[in-house]
Design an enzyme around this catalytic site. Structure first.
Site, PDB file in Angstrom:
ATOM      1  N   GLU A  33       0.829  -1.212   0.000  1.00  0.00           N
ATOM      2  CA  GLU A  33       0.000   0.000   0.000  1.00  0.00           C
ATOM      3  C   GLU A  33       0.864   1.263   0.000  1.00  0.00           C
ATOM      4  O   GLU A  33       0.537   2.250  -0.641  1.00  0.00           O
ATOM      5  CB  GLU A  33      -0.933   0.017   1.225  1.00  0.00           C
ATOM      6  CG  GLU A  33      -2.102  -0.950   1.114  1.00  0.00           C
ATOM      7  CD  GLU A  33      -3.029  -0.636  -0.060  1.00  0.00           C
ATOM      8  OE1 GLU A  33      -3.265   0.544  -0.340  1.00  0.00           O
ATOM      9  OE2 GLU A  33      -3.499  -1.586  -0.702  1.00  0.00           O
ATOM     10  N   CYS A 188     -12.399   4.235 -14.967  1.00  0.00           N
ATOM     11  CA  CYS A 188     -12.794   5.618 -14.680  1.00  0.00           C
ATOM     12  C   CYS A 188     -11.522   6.482 -14.655  1.00  0.00           C
ATOM     13  O   CYS A 188     -11.115   7.007 -13.620  1.00  0.00           O
ATOM     14  CB  CYS A 188     -13.554   5.677 -13.348  1.00  0.00           C
ATOM     15  SG  CYS A 188     -14.414   7.234 -13.131  1.00  0.00           S
ATOM     16  N   CYS A 195     -16.406   5.151 -20.205  1.00  0.00           N
ATOM     17  CA  CYS A 195     -17.773   4.982 -19.696  1.00  0.00           C
ATOM     18  C   CYS A 195     -18.534   3.888 -20.444  1.00  0.00           C
ATOM     19  O   CYS A 195     -19.408   3.231 -19.860  1.00  0.00           O
ATOM     20  CB  CYS A 195     -18.534   6.301 -19.790  1.00  0.00           C
ATOM     21  SG  CYS A 195     -17.698   7.628 -18.916  1.00  0.00           S
ATOM     22  N   CYS A 198     -18.113   0.723 -18.591  1.00  0.00           N
ATOM     23  CA  CYS A 198     -18.158   0.868 -17.127  1.00  0.00           C
ATOM     24  C   CYS A 198     -19.322   0.076 -16.529  1.00  0.00           C
ATOM     25  O   CYS A 198     -20.476   0.247 -16.950  1.00  0.00           O
ATOM     26  CB  CYS A 198     -18.289   2.344 -16.762  1.00  0.00           C
ATOM     27  SG  CYS A 198     -18.486   2.595 -14.997  1.00  0.00           S
ATOM     28  N   CYS A 204     -24.271   6.505 -12.614  1.00  0.00           N
ATOM     29  CA  CYS A 204     -23.300   7.601 -12.600  1.00  0.00           C
ATOM     30  C   CYS A 204     -23.956   8.934 -12.986  1.00  0.00           C
ATOM     31  O   CYS A 204     -24.368   9.131 -14.132  1.00  0.00           O
ATOM     32  CB  CYS A 204     -22.148   7.281 -13.560  1.00  0.00           C
ATOM     33  SG  CYS A 204     -20.897   8.564 -13.565  1.00  0.00           S
TER      34      CYS A 204
HETATM   35  S1  SF4 Z   1     -19.694   6.031 -16.091  1.00  0.00           S
HETATM   36 FE1  SF4 Z   1     -19.080   7.329 -14.393  1.00  0.00          FE
HETATM   37  S2  SF4 Z   1     -18.000   5.932 -12.993  1.00  0.00           S
HETATM   38 FE2  SF4 Z   1     -18.164   4.899 -14.965  1.00  0.00          FE
HETATM   39  S3  SF4 Z   1     -16.233   5.396 -16.024  1.00  0.00           S
HETATM   40 FE3  SF4 Z   1     -17.774   6.920 -16.649  1.00  0.00          FE
HETATM   41  S4  SF4 Z   1     -17.454   8.612 -15.244  1.00  0.00           S
HETATM   42 FE4  SF4 Z   1     -16.465   6.837 -14.323  1.00  0.00          FE
END
Ligand code: SF4
Length: 343
Positions: A33, A188, A195, A198, A204
């Site tokens: 970490e 992200c 996105c 995602c 989001c």
């Molecule tokens: S949808 Fe939202 S959480 Fe997902 S990658 Fe795009 S900005 Fe990030």
């Protein structure tokens, strides 16, 4: 919903075979970490493996020499991390009988371990349910919840901690923690988040309002000042003179070339400070090393020793560093680069 979608994605795509993920030893998780702060996973892996091979336990690290710890850290940067790791290992030996504490308040007391790092270690090593808020997680949460305002501001940070705490599930906390870190690191992204792929795009708010590029809100622009120094690289046979820097401050405890203000004459400086007569050569091109708060412009000056002076070896903070058979000591990245060039 957020956590279950994220966990489903993690089960299919998450990173599960990193060297420290095969561990439940809090010491190894702690080392990983600390190394991972400000540093990419791929860079950390070989450093982590070398470090653990040399210092497999907290007590071995505590008994180790700081010079060797810094040597193993050479190239990773942010050397205060290594010095704090060493100090904390000694505290754990003197105050906790060599075992990494499992109580969060005790972990907060250790040098170099902030709130998020403490929580990550306790989550991964002991399965505790504690939220984390590193840079990647901050980015995901500000976008998911459309939090405007610079996260470096106390008020915004506290809001993000609350959100992080509410989102962290009681079940599979360690997997969730790894998953949200992975999402920030691989999907992200800071610039141009992916996105389309995602797993939590449907919740989001930044995506909904097309504000992904505006969040997190950037901090006030700081102009980085430039500091300039000269470094004198005095050579004798196959060796070059290195000086140990003071224990705190930039490159604290690392070995470097004697450093002086650019306006000072190097021959005069070396003779006044070390009693050495040198012939300074033609300056090398200036190289820039950037720290978080300033740029350091270094002008290297090669030099040769006019006559051997053994008095200089009497000082423990000075060494003639053998370029052909280099020994183990901590070196700042630009110094290492210059040594390689000299060698
Ligand atoms: S949808 Fe939202 S959480 Fe997902 S990658 Fe795009 S900005 Fe990030």
């Amino acid at each position: 919903m957020f956590s279950s979608q994220l966990l489903k994605w993690y089960d299919r795509h998450g990173r599960k075979n990193l060297p420290w993920q095969r561990e439940s030893d809090p010491y190894k998780i702690w080392v990983s970490e600390i190394m991972l702060q400000q540093t990419q996973v791929a860079t950390v892996i070989p450093y982590f493996e070398r470090f653990i091979k040399r210092f497999p336990t907290i007590s071995e690290l505590a008994a180790g020499d700081i010079d060797e710890v810094l040597h193993l850290w050479t190239g990773l940067g942010y050397y205060a991390r290594a010095r704090n790791l060493h100090r904390a290992a000694r505290e754990i030996c003197s105050q906790h009988e060599g075992s990494f504490p499992s109580e969060v308040e005790k972990v907060y007391q250790l040098p170099g371990i902030g709130r998020s790092t403490a929580h990550a270690i306790l989550t991964f090593a002991f399965g505790q349910k504690l939220p984390i808020l590193d840079g990647n997680v901050k980015r995901v949460l500000t976008r998911q919840h459309r939090v405007h305002g610079w996260p470096g501001e106390k008020r915004i940070e506290e809001r993000l901690w609350k959100i992080a705490s509410n989102m962290t599930p009681a079940e599979r906390t360690a997997d969730y923690t790894q998953a949200i870190m992975d999402l920030g690191a691989t999907v992200c992204l800071r610039r141009r988040p992916l996105c389309g792929g995602c797993p939590v795009a449907n919740t989001c708010l930044a995506k909904k309002h097309n504000e992904q590029d505006r969040l997190p809100t950037p901090g006030p622009r700081r102009h980085k000042p430039i500091r300039s120094v000269s470094m004198v690289m005095v050579q004798k046979d196959h060796s070059v003179l290195l000086e140990q820097r003071p224990p705190s401050g930039i490159w604290g405890g690392l070995w470097s070339f004697p450093e002086l203000e650019p306006a000072i004459d190097p021959s005069l400086y070396m003779s006044t400070r070390f009693g050495l007569a040198i012939d300074a050569g033609k300056k090398w091109a200036t190289l820039r090393h950037s720290f978080t708060h300033f740029h350091l412009d270094i002008t290297p000056i090669p030099a040769t020793l006019r006559k051997a002076d053994n008095r200089i070896m009497e000082n423990p903070g000075l060494v003639w560093y053998n370029l052909t058979e280099p020994d183990a000591r901590g070196l700042a990245a630009p110094v290492k680069k210059l040594l390689d060039k000299l060698g």
